[in-house]
Write a protein that holds these residues in place. Structure first.
Motif, PDB file in Angstrom:
ATOM      1  N   LEU A 266      84.690  27.970  17.828  1.00 43.20           N
ATOM      2  CA  LEU A 266      83.873  27.596  18.982  1.00 43.20           C
ATOM      3  C   LEU A 266      84.706  26.882  20.037  1.00 43.20           C
ATOM      4  CD1 LEU A 266      80.567  26.416  17.275  1.00 43.20           C
ATOM      5  CD2 LEU A 266      81.173  28.662  18.156  1.00 43.20           C
ATOM      6  N   ARG A 267      85.740  26.216  19.621  1.00 42.97           N
ATOM      7  CA  ARG A 267      86.611  25.539  20.596  1.00 42.97           C
ATOM      8  C   ARG A 267      87.314  26.542  21.496  1.00 42.97           C
ATOM      9  NH1 ARG A 267      91.098  23.391  17.482  1.00 42.97           N
ATOM     10  NH2 ARG A 267      92.061  25.390  17.985  1.00 42.97           N
ATOM     11  N   ASP A 268      87.640  27.703  20.963  1.00 41.30           N
ATOM     12  CA  ASP A 268      88.435  28.667  21.718  1.00 41.30           C
ATOM     13  C   ASP A 268      87.643  29.848  22.250  1.00 41.30           C
ATOM     14  OD1 ASP A 268      90.569  27.103  21.111  1.00 41.30           O
ATOM     15  OD2 ASP A 268      91.380  28.391  19.560  1.00 41.30           O
ATOM     16  N   GLY A 269      86.416  30.067  21.789  1.00 41.97           N
ATOM     17  CA  GLY A 269      85.782  31.336  22.126  1.00 41.97           C
ATOM     18  C   GLY A 269      84.362  31.263  22.638  1.00 41.97           C
ATOM     19  N   VAL A 270      83.950  30.123  23.218  1.00 45.44           N
ATOM     20  CA  VAL A 270      82.577  29.996  23.692  1.00 45.44           C
ATOM     21  C   VAL A 270      82.544  30.006  25.209  1.00 45.44           C
ATOM     22  CG1 VAL A 270      80.574  28.480  23.788  1.00 45.44           C
ATOM     23  CG2 VAL A 270      81.815  28.749  21.653  1.00 45.44           C
ATOM     24  N   ASP A 271      81.753  30.886  25.782  1.00 45.63           N
ATOM     25  CA  ASP A 271      81.545  30.930  27.227  1.00 45.63           C
ATOM     26  C   ASP A 271      80.059  30.745  27.493  1.00 45.63           C
ATOM     27  OD1 ASP A 271      84.204  31.512  28.421  1.00 45.63           O
ATOM     28  OD2 ASP A 271      84.081  33.240  27.090  1.00 45.63           O
ATOM     29  N   VAL A 272      79.679  29.535  27.838  1.00 48.14           N
ATOM     30  CA  VAL A 272      78.293  29.207  28.104  1.00 48.14           C
ATOM     31  C   VAL A 272      78.218  28.469  29.439  1.00 48.14           C
ATOM     32  CG1 VAL A 272      76.194  28.095  27.228  1.00 48.14           C
ATOM     33  CG2 VAL A 272      77.864  29.034  25.628  1.00 48.14           C
ATOM     34  N   PRO A 273      78.309  29.197  30.536  1.00 45.35           N
ATOM     35  CA  PRO A 273      78.184  28.533  31.843  1.00 45.35           C
ATOM     36  C   PRO A 273      76.758  28.053  32.074  1.00 45.35           C
ATOM     37  CG  PRO A 273      79.182  30.719  32.017  1.00 45.35           C
ATOM     38  CD  PRO A 273      78.571  30.622  30.662  1.00 45.35           C
ATOM     39  N   GLY A 274      76.630  27.140  33.015  1.00 44.06           N
ATOM     40  CA  GLY A 274      75.303  26.665  33.362  1.00 44.06           C
ATOM     41  C   GLY A 274      74.905  25.442  32.578  1.00 44.06           C
ATOM     42  N   ARG A 275      73.624  25.095  32.650  1.00 44.73           N
ATOM     43  CA  ARG A 275      73.135  23.841  32.104  1.00 44.73           C
ATOM     44  C   ARG A 275      73.015  23.842  30.586  1.00 44.73           C
ATOM     45  NH1 ARG A 275      70.364  24.974  36.792  1.00 44.73           N
ATOM     46  NH2 ARG A 275      68.653  25.948  35.673  1.00 44.73           N
TER      47      ARG A 275
END
Length: 919
Positions: free
Chosen positions: A785-794
């Motif tokens: 999760l440190r290297d592969g999470v893309d969760v833009p926004g709130r």
């Protein structure tokens, strides 16, 4: 509803358990819920997760996720009440006590799907009959809503299209592309009305060099490009890549490290080729064989190879395969949550994880998803692959006629790790037993369709006497490898055969010397230095046994090549393809055994400066599960440069953290550039985000290290202050689990849900999907999760790390640390990890958030990991909580209004891509 489906619905969460019937909803205790679930089929959403929260692992019933997988195969749904509401068109339940009744309404809505325009109607009736025989709980209910077709319906194997063989693609033409053309292409991709991004345009122009003609053999045009988040590097490199592919008539392979980025890239190519049919021909996603459903394995499962719940999974996978775009079971359009609903080995048995493919000998060869992807990629302009597949194809000489000449390595900071895994050697019990099964085939008591060499090559054996003798010799020699029950025999001190004797000696020496927390259930390891007498004595017979195996494998490969050259009458097109596949497989296995022999030669001999060798006992929960010898390259970028880079004409290596917290020399060392005779070009584009006003770094100074209670309290207070939207990162799974156990109920009482990798029985990709979809949720995880999470926004406004992410002091790390500058090497690794973790926080121009590190011992020298200008403060936990509570967010009643814009309105760049939900 009650008349046709008289079942209650059950919802279990950290805040309570509810049962809903036609008469209403009531909250119940755990004991009563278990009693009801044991006596009556209940409607649930994710039975495995509900069972875990109930403490009732045997919970079964009518799982709405299974019903969705049957009715809507190859469609995406977030497996939550919110996601279920979205696909059924119902109102989202706000409180936990509303969810059980909502499940009843959602069941009615889903069962109404067959009555309307149902695109997945074909094959459903046949599948429902098979599921009824398997006593699938939904089968009687579904049967009432699906009419028997008037004509015989085509099902899976008759519906799948066949791929066709084409002529070899000509070599790419030698062309150059200029900056003006590239800028025009970029403008078309981003849209003429998009905001002008100087950094993106400069990036695209710098990438052109990777597509220029190569002037010297083994000297590719290599470009190292570090592009900060928000530059828009995806479209920045797709512009010159697509232009070169179009003009040169060749393919550009875009390689990633994570499946999430592969999926995002595939979505972004819609800008390149808006028409679906054109895009299907021009863009192909490739993964390793083990990712795709094997139609022969699936057929075996459908015909009785699976039993019980696994057989139900096979039927649902068959429904999906008939509608899947590419047959990808891992990260494709198979819902990631579906396999987690079934026993662990069921999904893996449906893929080719053991290298057992019989190629043209398979009756489904012409419809094989794997073969179709390989042939489609030979004609594509853009092939979206991954680092591992690129390296495997290059190292094993696969697809030589269509070997790419141009690469783009996105997530380039992971090349070192991918090469480390690819070019390593492991002589372990698990590896040797797999090789034994591949050679020998089924032995007494084994099940399944596994076939040995003799069965797979029976026609060759009958045609060629020398080949038959080589097969027989290989089968005889394979008897010396580890066999079923080897771990028990080693534990009893009674190994059988030379390889098991070797493994017993490895185990004894490792236990004698290892100084790590073996008694806590973790693996043990020790250097392969100064071996004892038992290991030295075992090495000789083991090497002799492996030599006796590799010789007939090599001889068989040569005989098969001779058969291809002789072209007997029985060698038609399919037989030729099968023999060619066998030659490739034999070559790979022979290379593996040769590497094992090289490792055994090290025992009692001098160490090689190029390699790091050690002994290991892998353990889980206090029990051994594998034992063996390991060898890794000290610098794995060297074989990567030899097998991949030097064969290419050009390569662009790019990442937001390419230099890994160091300088350009670090980037060159970790990507293989310093092994090339032509220096790599360098390019840097700084992120356009205003980190000074969008983010802050808080280093908490009063959480005592090693105090799990204090650590859990800190996480709970910070998550509550942020109202969810928190990504919590850990360096150890046991601490993650301990913190989760202490805070899950506490957060639930505040109306905040908590997800956790290594705790929740949900795959990582689905956890991220749920986290992205609910702004009040928080997610705990580790490195992935440190290297592969893309969760833009709130949905992600706070990142919390438990401490400084120092590298684990393994034998391999110690050797690389010594060669890489001691503590400075550690610092580079930590800075890279911190930069990656911080990079999860700000993904677009209107993001705001805080990064909290729960470590008073954070050295100031490591603060360079964070972007210039971002405020950094050392504060108490109380002050951190106060600052987090003031984060800009739009929260109403503990929940956030969903942003359904689906992308960045500027029309270009990575952030527009990354904010979209997974397709």
């Amino acid at each position: 509803m009650a008349a046709s489906l008289p079942y209650p619905a059950l919802h279990a969460s950290h805040s309570g358990i509810w049962i809903a019937t036609a008469d209403g909803t009531r909250q119940v205790g755990r004991g009563e819920a278990i009693r009801i679930a044991a006596d009556t089929p209940v409607i649930v959403l994710n039975a495995v997760l509900a069972g875990q929260r109930l403490g009732y692992a045997d919970l079964s019933g009518l799982d709405l996720l299974e019903l969705f997988a049957f009715l809507c195969p190859a469609r995406f749904m977030v497996p939550t009440p919110r996601g279920l509401a979205r696909v059924t068109g119902l109102e989202v339940p706000v409180r936990d006590d509303e969810i059980a009744a909502f499940l009843l309404r959602a069941t009615e809505a889903m069962l109404a799907i067959p009555k309307g325009d149902w695109p997945e109607r074909e094959g459903a009736w046949t599948s429902a009959q098979s599921l009824a025989r398997l006593r699938w709980p939904w089968a009687p209910v579904v049967a009432e809503h699906i009419k028997m077709p008037e004509q015989h319906e085509r099902w899976l194997f008759s519906r799948l299209p066949e791929w066709s063989e084409g002529a070899p693609r000509p070599a790419p033409r030698t062309i150059s592309i200029d900056a003006a053309e590239t800028q025009e292409r970029l403008t078309r991709l981003t849209g003429s009305a998009a905001e002008q991004r100087p950094g993106q345009r400069a990036y695209a122009e710098a990438a052109i060099e990777a597509f220029e003609p190569r002037m010297v053999r083994d000297a590719p045009n290599m470009v190292l490009a570090e592009a900060g988040t928000g530059i828009g590097k995806t479209l920045g490199y797709l512009a010159p890549a697509s232009l070169w592919a179009e003009k040169a008539g060749g393919a550009v392979w875009v390689s990633t490290f994570t499946k999430a980025l592969q999926r995002q890239l595939a979505h972004e190519t819609v800008r390149l080729y808006p028409q679906a049919e054109v895009r299907k021909a021009k863009v192909v996603t490739r993964k390793g064989r083990e990712n795709y459903v094997c139609l022969l394995n699936l057929e075996d499962a459908l015909q009785g190879g699976f039993a019980g719940r696994a057989a139900v999974l096979a039927q649902l996978v068959a429904r999906w395969a008939g509608y899947s775009a590419d047959g990808d079971m891992v990260g494709g359009d198979l819902p990631g949550w579906l396999p987690t609903l079934f026993r662990r080995n069921g999904p893996t048995a449906l893929t080719d994880r053991r290298g057992e493919c019989v190629y043209a000998g398979c009756p489904h060869y012409r419809k094989c998803f794997i073969e179709r992807a390989a042939r489609s990629s030979a004609e594509a302009d853009i092939v979206i692959a991954n680092h591992a597949l690129v390296m495997v194809n290059a190292a094993r000489g696969r697809e030589t006629t269509s070997r790419p000449t141009r690469y783009v390595f996105d997530e380039g900071h992971h090349i070192f790790d991918a090469a480390d895994a690819m070019f390593s050697t492991a002589l372990t019990g698990q590896e040797t037993i797999e090789l034994r099964r591949w050679v020998v085939g089924p032995e007494s008591g084994s099940r399944g369709r596994r076939r040995g060499l003799a069965a797979r090559l029976s026609d060759v054996a009958s045609y060629d006497e020398q080949g038959a003798r080589a097969i027989s010799d290989a089968v005889t020699a394979a008897q010396g490898l580890a066999a079923d029950g080897w771990l028990q025999r080693l534990g009893e001190g009674a190994p059988f055969g030379p390889i098991e004797t070797l493994l017993a000696a490895v185990r004894g020496l490792t236990y004698a010397r290892a100084e790590t927390e073996g008694d806590a259930g973790y693996g043990l390891e020790t250097e392969l230095a100064e071996p004892d007498a038992a290991l030295i004595e075992a090495a000789g017979p083991a090497a002799h046994a492996l030599d006796a195996l590799v010789r007939p494998l090599v001889a068989l490969g040569r005989r098969l090549e001779a058969v291809l050259a002789e072209a007997p009458d029985w060698l038609d097109g399919q037989a030729r393809a099968r023999v060619e596949g066998a030659v490739a497989s034999l070559g790979w296995r022979a290379e593996t055994v040769a590497a094992w022999l090289s490792l055994l030669a090290r025992i009692g001999g001098p160490a090689s400066p190029d390699f790091v060798d050690w002994l290991a006992v892998d353990r889980i929960e206090g029990r051994d599960y594998d034992i063996g010898l390991h060898r890794h390259w000290l610098d794995p970028s060297k074989p990567f440069a030899e097998t991949v880079l030097k064969q290419a004409h050009g390569a662009l290596v790019t990442s937001a953290t390419l230099r890994g917290g160091g300088d350009w020399e670090v980037a060159e060392a970790r990507t293989g550039a310093h092994h090339l005779i032509k220096p790599a070009a360098r390019f840097e584009a700084v992120s356009p985000f205003d980190y000074a006003s969008q983010a802050e770094v808080l280093i908490v100074t009063d959480v005592k290290r090693g105090d799990t209670g204090a650590l859990a309290n800190a996480y709970a207070r910070l998550m509550s202050a942020a109202g969810g939207g928190t990504l919590g990162l850990f360096t150890a799974i046991r601490r993650l689990r301990a913190v989760h156990a202490r805070i899950a109920d506490r957060l639930a009482r505040d109306g905040l849900s908590l997800l956790a990798q290594h705790v929740d029985p949900i795959d990582t990709g689905t956890l991220v999907d749920i986290f992205r979809d609910d702004a009040s949720a928080s997610l705990l995880g580790t490195d992935a999760l440190r290297d592969g999470v893309d969760v833009p926004g709130r949905s992600l406004r706070l990142v919390v790390m438990e401490g400084v992410p120092w590298p684990k002091p393994t034998v391999l790390h110690a050797a690389r640390r010594l060669a890489g500058g001691g503590s400075a090497y550690d610092d580079r690794i930590v800075r890279a990890r911190l930069a990656q973790a911080f990079g999860r926080l700000i993904r677009r121009a209107d993001d705001h958030g805080a990064f909290v590190l729960l470590s008073a011992a954070m050295p100031s020298r490591l603060l360079a990991a964070f972007p210039p200008g971002v405020p950094i403060a050392r504060v108490t936990l109380d002050e951190a909580v106060a600052r987090v509570s003031r984060l800009p967010s739009v929260i109403e009643n503990g929940h956030e209004a969903r942003d359904d814009t689906g992308g960045d309105t500027s029309g270009g760049g990575d952030e527009g891509l990354e904010m979209r939900p997974a397709p």
